[in-house]
Design an enzyme around this catalytic site. Structure first.
Site, PDB file in Angstrom:
ATOM      1  N   GLU A 189       0.625  -1.578  -0.367  1.00 19.80           N
ATOM      2  CA  GLU A 189       0.197  -0.278  -0.062  1.00 19.80           C
ATOM      3  C   GLU A 189       0.394   1.117   0.186  1.00 19.80           C
ATOM      4  OE1 GLU A 189      -2.983  -0.340  -0.609  1.00 19.80           O
ATOM      5  OE2 GLU A 189      -3.464  -2.386  -0.357  1.00 19.80           O
ATOM      6  N   HIS A 211       2.093   2.237  -3.575  1.00 20.92           N
ATOM      7  CA  HIS A 211       0.888   2.766  -4.536  1.00 20.92           C
ATOM      8  C   HIS A 211       1.164   4.448  -4.208  1.00 20.92           C
ATOM      9  CE1 HIS A 211      -0.867  -0.843  -6.307  1.00 20.92           C
ATOM     10  NE2 HIS A 211      -1.640  -0.705  -4.660  1.00 20.92           N
TER      11      HIS A 211
END
Length: 233
Positions: free
Chosen positions: A40, A43
């Protein structure tokens, strides 16, 4: 082989099941608390570099696992071998080139899993070669599961169906009208993905892709040891 397959495999007796299950659970916990936050964060970091600071403002440019843990996604990862974390929010309107920015941001997550899996494979073969095959079995099983889970997450996320990362990569090549329809029905697509998985219709192609990717990762991870052996010989 996921946890449910291990537990209900009639070809494995109870004592052997424990020797498989415990290292597998250990590898899943490592992925949940260390690797999914990296996924995450990757990202968010790429989005930030491309001009969108949404993830940074929401405190998601961090390796702290607490903001990333999704209880249901973690349970699925443990039981079925695939799962998810709480997604990082991204606003593609902040990208100079929205389609390219979104595609690269989406690609960053699966790539982080492949890199983590590759590094785990190097450790695996390092232990295998460096210890003369005398490393405890549970260590090798934990490392092997760790690598396969990372590869599985990367391949699963590249499926080009919403809300998976692959859909955002595919979206870069669709017309505005097609993208609108594509994302309008993303919940339906998600239901279809789960139905295909639980009906085993998707398992064949998915297992083939995971196996092929694993072969590539393992081949690359073995190269330093093959070259070192050739040089020393």
């Amino acid at each position: 082989m996921n946890l449910l397959q291990m537990l209900f495999n009639a070809n494995i007796d109870t004592a052997d099941k424990l020797s498989y299950v415990l290292p597998y659970i250990g590898s899943v916990l490592i992925v949940i608390f260390l690797i999914l936050p990296i996924h995450e964060c990757a990202h968010g970091w790429v989005a930030y570099k491309m001009g969108d600071d949404t993830a940074k403002r929401s405190g998601r440019l961090t390796l702290n696992p607490l903001p990333s843990i999704d209880p249901m996604g973690s349970l699925f990862l443990l039981l079925f071998g695939f799962g998810w974390a709480k997604p990082v929010m991204v606003d593609e309107r902040n990208f100079k080139h929205p389609r390219v920015g979104m595609a690269l941001t989406a690609l960053a997550g699966p790539m982080s899993n492949l890199i983590c899996g590759f590094l785990g494979a190097i450790v695996y073969y390092g232990v295998l070669v460096g210890t003369g095959f005398s490393a405890p079995l549970w260590v090798m099983q934990l490392l092997g599961s760790y690598v396969s889970i990372n590869v599985g997450i990367a391949v699963f996320n590249m499926i080009p169906l919403p809300p998976l990362d692959g859909s955002k990569i595919l979206g870069a090549f669709l017309s505005d009208k097609a993208r609108m329809v594509y994302y309008r029905y993303q919940f339906l697509f998600m239901v279809v993905v789960f139905l295909l998985l639980f009906s085993n219709w998707l398992n064949g192609p998915l297992n083939f892709l995971i196996s092929s990717t694993m072969d590539g990762v393992e081949w690359l991870a073995q190269r330093p040891f093959v070259w070192a052996g050739a040089m020393s010989g």
